[in-house]
Design a protein around this motif. Structure first.
Motif, PDB file in Angstrom:
ATOM      1  N   GLN A 230       0.911  -1.299  -0.062  1.00 11.89           N
ATOM      2  CA  GLN A 230      -0.139  -0.076   0.066  1.00 11.89           C
ATOM      3  C   GLN A 230       0.840   1.086   0.038  1.00 11.89           C
ATOM      4  N   LEU A 231       1.685   1.051   0.919  1.00 16.56           N
ATOM      5  CA  LEU A 231       2.603   2.412   0.940  1.00 16.56           C
ATOM      6  C   LEU A 231       3.505   2.697  -0.272  1.00 16.56           C
ATOM      7  N   ALA A 232       3.902   1.440  -1.174  1.00 17.68           N
ATOM      8  CA  ALA A 232       4.477   1.604  -2.728  1.00 17.68           C
ATOM      9  C   ALA A 232       3.642   2.262  -3.459  1.00 17.68           C
ATOM     10  N   ILE A 233       2.315   2.068  -3.376  1.00 17.75           N
ATOM     11  CA  ILE A 233       1.396   2.571  -4.316  1.00 17.75           C
ATOM     12  C   ILE A 233       1.392   4.074  -4.094  1.00 17.75           C
ATOM     13  N   LEU A 234       0.935   4.339  -2.842  1.00 17.87           N
ATOM     14  CA  LEU A 234       0.907   5.826  -2.472  1.00 17.87           C
ATOM     15  C   LEU A 234       2.183   6.588  -2.899  1.00 17.87           C
ATOM     16  N   ARG A 235       3.368   6.064  -2.591  1.00 16.80           N
ATOM     17  CA  ARG A 235       4.499   6.759  -3.201  1.00 16.80           C
ATOM     18  C   ARG A 235       4.267   6.992  -4.629  1.00 16.80           C
ATOM     19  N   ALA A 236       4.258   5.806  -5.313  1.00 15.70           N
ATOM     20  CA  ALA A 236       4.058   5.816  -6.823  1.00 15.70           C
ATOM     21  C   ALA A 236       3.114   6.993  -7.390  1.00 15.70           C
ATOM     22  N   GLU A 237       2.124   7.034  -6.568  1.00 21.12           N
ATOM     23  CA  GLU A 237       1.030   8.041  -7.246  1.00 21.12           C
ATOM     24  C   GLU A 237       1.186   9.195  -6.529  1.00 21.12           C
ATOM     25  N   GLY A 238       2.157   9.642  -5.820  1.00 16.36           N
ATOM     26  CA  GLY A 238       2.353  10.907  -5.141  1.00 16.36           C
ATOM     27  C   GLY A 238       1.690  11.233  -3.991  1.00 16.36           C
TER      28      GLY A 238
END
Ligand code: C2E
Ligand code: MG
Ligand code: MG
Ligand code: MG
Length: 278
Positions: A230-238
């Motif tokens: 989930q954290l990886a997605i947040l980071r990728a999506e800004g």
């Protein structure tokens, strides 16, 4: 009137309701006692971090109450009780004062986020209390963030808005908590001067599969981040700011320790993320 209702009165008698009312009064009395003595009440702090920079942005203050004989009572029980029993003004003031006093000693960029009950936002004395506590504790206004839920603004929008504006005029930040759980539209919310929207953790469950969930995660703080994916997605999506067990659990003391750095490093295997409440 009493004569006309002989059996309704009888039918409505319910011993379990009686017990529940007694239980409520007894809990409220203990909470009132805790407020008077300061004993049993404490704040835990859960960190909020910038996921791109991997830095702490602040901590959310979460109220804890240890009942003298029953141990820890969850906020989901005692906050509604305090609201019903008229204890919110005193309890809310206690939380604000304690949180600002403690935060004044933290490293300077860190903010403290304080939850405010809808009942507090309906009270025109709130901005005055906030100003008084800031002056008393020396905490810079921009380091205080007030967290409100949608219920606080739906009841009497005009009144809520004017109290919010008065708080913002002090330089205090305002965040909308649990976004996505109420009925307000983004359009209604846009007319409120929020500095931040906290996406409810129920969104996190869908973040990997839903395009709608994806669309709202830009420019919000994401609550309930439990897994590295989930954290990886947040980071990728800004989506820059996050809070959740993966980054840190509520704890009695704040720290600049390894948790956020660990979470900010490359996504870890799922088994590295503890998810159950301690
Ligand atoms: P909230 O303001 O939305 O606070 C976040 C809640 O989510 C906290 O529960 C926190 O422990 C929990 N949480 C954080 N990260 C995760 C995660 O990754 N997974 C899961 N499953 N949960 C996570 P807590 O401390 O039990 O507080 C519950 C609610 O009680 C708060 O929700 C807030 O609405 C209310 N509350 C707590 N302290 C205060 C206070 O001082 N004043 C007022 N008015 N309400 C408070
Ligand atoms: Mg909150
Ligand atoms: Mg929340
Ligand atoms: Mg919540």
């Amino acid at each position: 009137r009493a004569k006309a209702l002989p059996f309704t009165a009888h039918c409505f008698y319910d011993p379990s309701m009686d017990a529940a009312a007694r239980e409520k009064r007894s809990l409220a009395a203990a909470l009132r006692e805790a407020l008077a003595s300061g004993g049993g009440l404490m704040l835990h702090y859960q960190l909020q971090a910038s996921v791109t920079a991997g830095e702490i942005t602040g901590y959310e203050a979460l109220l804890r109450w240890r009942h003298p004989t029953r141990g820890m009572i969850p906020p989901s029980v005692f906050i509604p009780l305090a609201e019903e029993m008229g204890l919110i003004p005193a309890l809310g003031a206690w939380v604000l004062r304690r949180a600002c006093t403690e935060a004044a000693a933290w490293p300077h960029p860190w903010r403290v986020a304080v939850n405010v009950s809808p009942l507090q936002l309906a009270d025109a004395s709130l901005p005055g209390l906030v100003a008084e506590v800031l002056a008393e504790t020396g905490l810079a206004a921009e380091r205080l963030e007030i967290e409100l839920t949608e219920t606080a603004i739906v009841e009497d929008q005009e009144r809520a808005l004017s109290i919010l504006r008065a708080i913002k005029a002090l330089g205090v930040r305002v965040a909308l908590d649990d976004f996505g759980t109420g009925y307000s539209s983004l359009k209604t919310l846009r007319s409120f001067p929020f500095d931040k929207i906290k996406l409810d953790r129920f969104f996190m469950a869908e973040i990997e599969s839903s395009a709608e969930a994806m669309a709202v995660i830009r420019s919000v703080l994401a609550e309930g981040v439990e897994r590295p994916e989930q954290l990886a997605i947040l980071r990728a999506e800004g989506c820059d700011e996050a809070q959740g067990f993966l980054l840190g659990r509520p704890s009695p003391a704040v720290s600049s320790g390894p948790e956020p750095e660990a979470a900010a490093s490359a996504p870890r295997p799922p088994d590295a993320a503890p998810v159950s409440e301690a």
